[in-house]
Motif scaffolding. Sequence first.
Motif, PDB file in Angstrom:
ATOM      1  N   MET A  65      -2.013  -5.791   0.020  1.00 14.10           N
ATOM      2  CA  MET A  65      -0.986  -4.751  -0.036  1.00 14.10           C
ATOM      3  C   MET A  65      -0.881  -4.172  -1.451  1.00 14.10           C
ATOM      4  O   MET A  65      -0.717  -2.956  -1.624  1.00 14.10           O
ATOM      5  CB  MET A  65       0.359  -5.316   0.421  1.00 14.10           C
ATOM      6  CG  MET A  65       0.381  -5.687   1.900  1.00 14.10           C
ATOM      7  SD  MET A  65       1.882  -6.539   2.384  1.00 14.10           S
ATOM      8  CE  MET A  65       2.949  -5.129   2.659  1.00 14.10           C
ATOM      9  N   THR A  66      -1.010  -5.031  -2.455  1.00 13.45           N
ATOM     10  CA  THR A  66      -0.965  -4.568  -3.848  1.00 13.45           C
ATOM     11  C   THR A  66      -2.132  -3.630  -4.123  1.00 13.45           C
ATOM     12  O   THR A  66      -1.950  -2.571  -4.749  1.00 13.45           O
ATOM     13  CB  THR A  66      -0.999  -5.771  -4.810  1.00 13.45           C
ATOM     14  OG1 THR A  66       0.147  -6.597  -4.574  1.00 13.45           O
ATOM     15  CG2 THR A  66      -1.000  -5.333  -6.263  1.00 13.45           C
ATOM     16  N   ASN A  67      -3.322  -4.002  -3.642  1.00 15.77           N
ATOM     17  CA  ASN A  67      -4.490  -3.135  -3.828  1.00 15.77           C
ATOM     18  C   ASN A  67      -4.291  -1.792  -3.129  1.00 15.77           C
ATOM     19  O   ASN A  67      -4.642  -0.745  -3.683  1.00 15.77           O
ATOM     20  CB  ASN A  67      -5.763  -3.823  -3.328  1.00 15.77           C
ATOM     21  CG  ASN A  67      -6.220  -4.927  -4.245  1.00 15.77           C
ATOM     22  OD1 ASN A  67      -5.871  -4.970  -5.420  1.00 15.77           O
ATOM     23  ND2 ASN A  67      -7.000  -5.848  -3.710  1.00 15.77           N
ATOM     24  N   SER A  68      -3.747  -1.825  -1.928  1.00 16.44           N
ATOM     25  CA  SER A  68      -3.496  -0.572  -1.192  1.00 16.44           C
ATOM     26  C   SER A  68      -2.525   0.319  -1.959  1.00 16.44           C
ATOM     27  O   SER A  68      -2.740   1.528  -2.077  1.00 16.44           O
ATOM     28  CB  SER A  68      -2.925  -0.867   0.192  1.00 16.44           C
ATOM     29  OG  SER A  68      -3.871  -1.521   0.994  1.00 16.44           O
ATOM     30  N   HIS A  75      -4.692   7.651  -6.211  1.00 17.24           N
ATOM     31  CA  HIS A  75      -4.992   8.887  -5.483  1.00 17.24           C
ATOM     32  C   HIS A  75      -3.900   9.937  -5.734  1.00 17.24           C
ATOM     33  O   HIS A  75      -4.200  11.098  -6.049  1.00 17.24           O
ATOM     34  CB  HIS A  75      -5.115   8.595  -3.984  1.00 17.24           C
ATOM     35  CG  HIS A  75      -5.251   9.819  -3.136  1.00 17.24           C
ATOM     36  ND1 HIS A  75      -6.402  10.572  -3.088  1.00 17.24           N
ATOM     37  CD2 HIS A  75      -4.353  10.436  -2.317  1.00 17.24           C
ATOM     38  CE1 HIS A  75      -6.207  11.603  -2.272  1.00 17.24           C
ATOM     39  NE2 HIS A  75      -4.972  11.537  -1.790  1.00 17.24           N
ATOM     40  N   LYS A  76      -2.641   9.527  -5.598  1.00 14.35           N
ATOM     41  CA  LYS A  76      -1.535  10.473  -5.782  1.00 14.35           C
ATOM     42  C   LYS A  76      -1.452  10.932  -7.237  1.00 14.35           C
ATOM     43  O   LYS A  76      -1.174  12.110  -7.488  1.00 14.35           O
ATOM     44  CB  LYS A  76      -0.215   9.835  -5.348  1.00 14.35           C
ATOM     45  CG  LYS A  76      -0.095   9.716  -3.842  1.00 14.35           C
ATOM     46  CD  LYS A  76       1.227   9.119  -3.413  1.00 14.35           C
ATOM     47  CE  LYS A  76       1.312   9.070  -1.894  1.00 14.35           C
ATOM     48  NZ  LYS A  76       2.581   8.525  -1.430  1.00 14.35           N
TER      49      LYS A  76
END
Length: 128
Positions: A65-68, A75-76
């Motif tokens: 989840m941290t990587n995501s 990206h943002k």
Amino acid sequence: MDAQKEALQRIISTLANKNDEIQNFIDTLNHTLKGVQANSSNVIAELDEEFDGLYSILDEMKESMTNSIKQEQAHKTQELQNQLSQCSNALENSEELLEYAARSLDIKDPEEFSKSHNGLSIPHLFET
């Protein structure tokens, strides 16, 4: 006196039997205590293994989840930086156009005004 000896013999025999019963009960209690301690240790060991497994799964989920989140943030951030760059360029071009237009208003001679606008490509000023 024989009766007293016989009564004393019965008391001694009864006491010896009661001592044997108490010793057997103590042995049973000790055996039960060892069983409870062994069972508790086994259950605690199994519980530790279960929780270690759960912690491992939770750590993997946390890492994923941290990587995501970090990928989404990157990206943002990149997208926002691109938009910021484009907006900055558009603002700069708009300011240049505004300055050019303001200078053009100061031109008094109609012929000179016309010459200054020949070949002017306004869309060119907004290219990024």
